[in-house]
Design a protein around this motif. Structure first.
Motif, PDB file in Angstrom:
ATOM      1  N   GLY A 131      41.666  -7.051 -46.811  1.00  0.00           N
ATOM      2  CA  GLY A 131      41.915  -8.436 -46.445  1.00  0.00           C
ATOM      3  C   GLY A 131      43.321  -8.878 -46.800  1.00  0.00           C
ATOM      4  O   GLY A 131      44.123  -8.100 -47.339  1.00  0.00           O
ATOM      5  N   SER A 132      43.629 -10.125 -46.494  1.00  0.00           N
ATOM      6  CA  SER A 132      44.972 -10.644 -46.741  1.00  0.00           C
ATOM      7  C   SER A 132      44.900 -12.058 -47.324  1.00  0.00           C
ATOM      8  O   SER A 132      43.936 -12.787 -47.110  1.00  0.00           O
ATOM      9  N   ILE A 133      45.955 -12.423 -48.068  1.00  0.00           N
ATOM     10  CA  ILE A 133      46.070 -13.758 -48.653  1.00  0.00           C
ATOM     11  C   ILE A 133      47.468 -14.289 -48.353  1.00  0.00           C
ATOM     12  O   ILE A 133      48.468 -13.629 -48.648  1.00  0.00           O
ATOM     13  N   VAL A 134      47.525 -15.468 -47.762  1.00  0.00           N
ATOM     14  CA  VAL A 134      48.788 -16.109 -47.417  1.00  0.00           C
ATOM     15  C   VAL A 134      48.924 -17.381 -48.240  1.00  0.00           C
ATOM     16  O   VAL A 134      48.009 -18.217 -48.262  1.00  0.00           O
ATOM     17  N   VAL A 135      50.039 -17.523 -48.951  1.00  0.00           N
ATOM     18  CA  VAL A 135      50.321 -18.715 -49.738  1.00  0.00           C
ATOM     19  C   VAL A 135      51.619 -19.316 -49.235  1.00  0.00           C
ATOM     20  O   VAL A 135      52.665 -18.662 -49.272  1.00  0.00           O
ATOM     21  N   ASN A 136      51.535 -20.549 -48.750  1.00  0.00           N
ATOM     22  CA  ASN A 136      52.702 -21.256 -48.227  1.00  0.00           C
ATOM     23  C   ASN A 136      53.471 -20.406 -47.211  1.00  0.00           C
ATOM     24  O   ASN A 136      54.687 -20.216 -47.305  1.00  0.00           O
ATOM     25  N   GLU A 137      52.701 -19.859 -46.258  1.00  0.00           N
ATOM     26  CA  GLU A 137      53.228 -19.098 -45.117  1.00  0.00           C
ATOM     27  C   GLU A 137      53.787 -17.729 -45.502  1.00  0.00           C
ATOM     28  O   GLU A 137      54.441 -17.080 -44.680  1.00  0.00           O
ATOM     29  N   LEU A 175      38.617 -18.377 -46.824  1.00  0.00           N
ATOM     30  CA  LEU A 175      38.810 -19.755 -47.269  1.00  0.00           C
ATOM     31  C   LEU A 175      40.150 -20.275 -46.769  1.00  0.00           C
ATOM     32  O   LEU A 175      41.100 -19.501 -46.633  1.00  0.00           O
ATOM     33  N   GLU A 176      40.209 -21.565 -46.522  1.00  0.00           N
ATOM     34  CA  GLU A 176      41.476 -22.223 -46.232  1.00  0.00           C
ATOM     35  C   GLU A 176      41.617 -23.441 -47.133  1.00  0.00           C
ATOM     36  O   GLU A 176      40.748 -24.312 -47.144  1.00  0.00           O
ATOM     37  N   VAL A 177      42.703 -23.483 -47.896  1.00  0.00           N
ATOM     38  CA  VAL A 177      42.963 -24.586 -48.815  1.00  0.00           C
ATOM     39  C   VAL A 177      44.095 -25.422 -48.233  1.00  0.00           C
ATOM     40  O   VAL A 177      45.244 -24.976 -48.204  1.00  0.00           O
ATOM     41  N   PRO A 178      43.804 -26.645 -47.757  1.00  0.00           N
ATOM     42  CA  PRO A 178      44.853 -27.476 -47.158  1.00  0.00           C
ATOM     43  C   PRO A 178      45.902 -27.896 -48.173  1.00  0.00           C
ATOM     44  O   PRO A 178      45.620 -28.043 -49.367  1.00  0.00           O
ATOM     45  N   LYS A 201      28.399   3.955 -58.084  1.00  0.00           N
ATOM     46  CA  LYS A 201      28.744   3.062 -59.189  1.00  0.00           C
ATOM     47  C   LYS A 201      29.654   1.912 -58.760  1.00  0.00           C
ATOM     48  O   LYS A 201      30.074   1.117 -59.585  1.00  0.00           O
ATOM     49  N   ALA A 202      29.952   1.843 -57.464  1.00  0.00           N
ATOM     50  CA  ALA A 202      30.837   0.790 -56.972  1.00  0.00           C
ATOM     51  C   ALA A 202      30.203  -0.591 -57.161  1.00  0.00           C
ATOM     52  O   ALA A 202      28.999  -0.777 -56.932  1.00  0.00           O
ATOM     53  N   ILE A 203      31.018  -1.545 -57.586  1.00  0.00           N
ATOM     54  CA  ILE A 203      30.587  -2.932 -57.755  1.00  0.00           C
ATOM     55  C   ILE A 203      31.399  -3.801 -56.802  1.00  0.00           C
ATOM     56  O   ILE A 203      32.630  -3.834 -56.871  1.00  0.00           O
ATOM     57  N   VAL A 204      30.708  -4.501 -55.923  1.00  0.00           N
ATOM     58  CA  VAL A 204      31.366  -5.384 -54.958  1.00  0.00           C
ATOM     59  C   VAL A 204      31.488  -6.767 -55.587  1.00  0.00           C
ATOM     60  O   VAL A 204      30.513  -7.511 -55.689  1.00  0.00           O
ATOM     61  N   ALA A 205      32.705  -7.106 -56.022  1.00  0.00           N
ATOM     62  CA  ALA A 205      32.933  -8.405 -56.656  1.00  0.00           C
ATOM     63  C   ALA A 205      33.173  -9.498 -55.621  1.00  0.00           C
ATOM     64  O   ALA A 205      32.770 -10.649 -55.814  1.00  0.00           O
ATOM     65  N   LEU A 206      33.853  -9.145 -54.521  1.00  0.00           N
ATOM     66  CA  LEU A 206      34.090 -10.073 -53.418  1.00  0.00           C
ATOM     67  C   LEU A 206      33.738  -9.378 -52.116  1.00  0.00           C
ATOM     68  O   LEU A 206      34.088  -8.207 -51.924  1.00  0.00           O
ATOM     69  N   ASP A 207      33.074 -10.109 -51.224  1.00  0.00           N
ATOM     70  CA  ASP A 207      32.583  -9.504 -49.986  1.00  0.00           C
ATOM     71  C   ASP A 207      33.022 -10.346 -48.789  1.00  0.00           C
ATOM     72  O   ASP A 207      32.392 -11.338 -48.442  1.00  0.00           O
ATOM     73  N   ALA A 208      34.149  -9.955 -48.188  1.00  0.00           N
ATOM     74  CA  ALA A 208      34.660 -10.593 -46.969  1.00  0.00           C
ATOM     75  C   ALA A 208      34.754 -12.117 -47.101  1.00  0.00           C
ATOM     76  O   ALA A 208      34.178 -12.871 -46.314  1.00  0.00           O
ATOM     77  N   VAL A 209      35.510 -12.560 -48.088  1.00  0.00           N
ATOM     78  CA  VAL A 209      35.662 -13.991 -48.354  1.00  0.00           C
ATOM     79  C   VAL A 209      36.726 -14.591 -47.443  1.00  0.00           C
ATOM     80  O   VAL A 209      37.826 -14.036 -47.306  1.00  0.00           O
ATOM     81  N   ASN A 250      41.818 -14.363 -45.968  1.00  0.00           N
ATOM     82  CA  ASN A 250      41.220 -13.748 -44.780  1.00  0.00           C
ATOM     83  C   ASN A 250      40.463 -12.476 -45.129  1.00  0.00           C
ATOM     84  O   ASN A 250      41.065 -11.478 -45.534  1.00  0.00           O
ATOM     85  N   ASP A 251      39.146 -12.510 -44.983  1.00  0.00           N
ATOM     86  CA  ASP A 251      38.296 -11.315 -45.131  1.00  0.00           C
ATOM     87  C   ASP A 251      38.620 -10.522 -46.390  1.00  0.00           C
ATOM     88  O   ASP A 251      38.717  -9.288 -46.352  1.00  0.00           O
ATOM     89  N   VAL A 252      38.779 -11.196 -47.492  1.00  0.00           N
ATOM     90  CA  VAL A 252      39.150 -10.525 -48.737  1.00  0.00           C
ATOM     91  C   VAL A 252      37.919  -9.941 -49.431  1.00  0.00           C
ATOM     92  O   VAL A 252      36.935 -10.639 -49.685  1.00  0.00           O
ATOM     93  N   SER A 253      37.996  -8.654 -49.727  1.00  0.00           N
ATOM     94  CA  SER A 253      36.965  -7.961 -50.491  1.00  0.00           C
ATOM     95  C   SER A 253      37.613  -7.285 -51.692  1.00  0.00           C
ATOM     96  O   SER A 253      38.777  -6.885 -51.646  1.00  0.00           O
ATOM     97  N   LYS A 254      36.848  -7.178 -52.755  1.00  0.00           N
ATOM     98  CA  LYS A 254      37.306  -6.473 -53.944  1.00  0.00           C
ATOM     99  C   LYS A 254      36.156  -5.632 -54.479  1.00  0.00           C
ATOM    100  O   LYS A 254      35.088  -6.153 -54.798  1.00  0.00           O
ATOM    101  N   VAL A 255      36.402  -4.327 -54.542  1.00  0.00           N
ATOM    102  CA  VAL A 255      35.388  -3.384 -55.006  1.00  0.00           C
ATOM    103  C   VAL A 255      35.934  -2.644 -56.210  1.00  0.00           C
ATOM    104  O   VAL A 255      37.048  -2.111 -56.179  1.00  0.00           O
ATOM    105  N   TYR A 256      35.140  -2.618 -57.270  1.00  0.00           N
ATOM    106  CA  TYR A 256      35.499  -1.854 -58.464  1.00  0.00           C
ATOM    107  C   TYR A 256      34.685  -0.565 -58.487  1.00  0.00           C
ATOM    108  O   TYR A 256      33.468  -0.598 -58.293  1.00  0.00           O
TER     109      TYR A 256
END
Length: 326
Positions: free
Chosen positions: A60-66, A26-29, A16-24, A5-11
């Motif tokens: 953002g947040s990541i949920v794995v198997n609830e 995904l849902e993996v069934p 000098k900030a590098i945005v590696a992930l921008d509000a990603v 859910n809305d995962v971003s990763k900034v280094y």
């Protein structure tokens, strides 16, 4: 099984900030093989490393198997990681340990006793076809065998999810195929959910049920592989079925892009159109690709004369995707 859910990763910070992930998002069934496709630098490795918190997202947040992985730390996180296996591009085996000892290593960390470890290692090596190489060392194995050891090690704790970080990109085509067949077999036999990243379209075609395309840290397209491949205007279809450039149609002609899927890919559709609607057809390009067990094709053709509108309706009533190129 996995919800991102809305995962971003900034280094870094500031200019000098590098945005590696921008509000990603995904849902993996559960029980599916989900591919993340993208070029080098798209953010694929960062994304998959965020799923088990080898990299912690900036937001953002990541949920794995609830279970929300991003809320965990310390012992709770280590316990959750036992249910998430991971295999790597360069295998990451311990060179001073035998194959059996490499597979046993996570079991030692989890607190299995010696007898339990030996039994589980025996099962795992049989599962990946290396039961006769238990006493060998990594230097004595081929690249494909090393990756099989990596897969056995990743499955040691009976995970719910298997993460694959470019696991076949260092292998030759024939070995790649054998590893993909193994992953597909594990998915089907064990119901294992697999999230894999790759820059190779062949990997997606061979085993993935769904795919997301990542560009510059953003998801630009996602869906079932077969559905995207059958959409003429999707990024996946455009990469699979390149169209002729700068074609000048004849006066009064119309150019159609027709997508075929399943049984329609084997039917004499154009022959029927020519006979029934008195249309002249000039084929400009065409190709058929296999996605798992399903065949999908795309054809670009010039239609001249005859009952064009009736022919167009006929094709669409067959369930084909037809795009009229103006």
């Amino acid at each position: 099984m996995i919800t991102i859910n809305d995962v971003s990763k900034v280094y870094g910070r500031g200019e000098k900030a590098i945005v590696a992930l921008d509000a990603v998002n995904l849902e993996v069934p559960q029980g599916e093989i989900f591919g993340v496709l993208g070029e080098s630098g798209a953010g694929k490795s960062t994304l998959i490393r965020c799923v088990n918190l080898l990299e912690r997202p900036s937001s953002g947040s990541i949920v794995v198997n609830e279970q929300e992985i991003t809320s965990l730390s310390g012992p709770a996180l280590r316990k959750a990681r036992q249910r998430i296996g991971m295999i790597f591009q360069h295998f990451n085996l311990l060179s001073s340990r035998t194959i059996a000892e490499n597979v046993a290593f996570p079991l030692e960390v989890m607190g299995y006793n010696r007898a339990q470890r030996q039994e589980r290692v025996k099962e795992l090596l049989a599962l990946v076809g290396l039961e006769n190489r238990a006493r060998a060392y990594p230097a004595q194995l081929s690249g494909g065998q090393k990756q099989r050891v990596g897969i056995a090690r990743a499955l040691a704790g009976k995970p719910d999810v298997l993460l694959s970080d470019e696991a076949t990109s260092a292998l030759d085509p024939q070995t790649t195929l054998s590893i993909l067949e193994l992953l597909q077999d594990l998915n089907q036999r064990m119901g294992l959910t697999i999230l894999l990243i790759t820059h190779e379209m062949g990997v997606v075609k061979q085993i993935c049920h769904r795919v997301a395309i990542l560009e510059a840290g953003k998801v630009v397209e996602q869906g079932r592989v077969s559905d995207l491949a059958a959409q003429p205007d999707s990024r996946l279809a455009r990469s699979l079925f390149p169209r002729p450039q700068s074609y000048a149609a004849q006066p009064g002609a119309r150019v159609l892009t027709i997508s075929f899927a399943g049984e329609s890919a084997d039917e004499p559709v154009l022959s029927n159109v020519i006979r029934q609607f008195d249309v002249d057809v000039n084929i400009l390009s065409g190709n058929i690709e296999k996605f798992g067990e399903q065949r999908i094709g795309q054809l670009q053709a010039e239609f001249v004369g005859g009952q064009f509108d009736a022919a167009l309706n006929y094709l669409r009533n067959l369930g084909l995707r037809v795009e009229v190129n103006e």
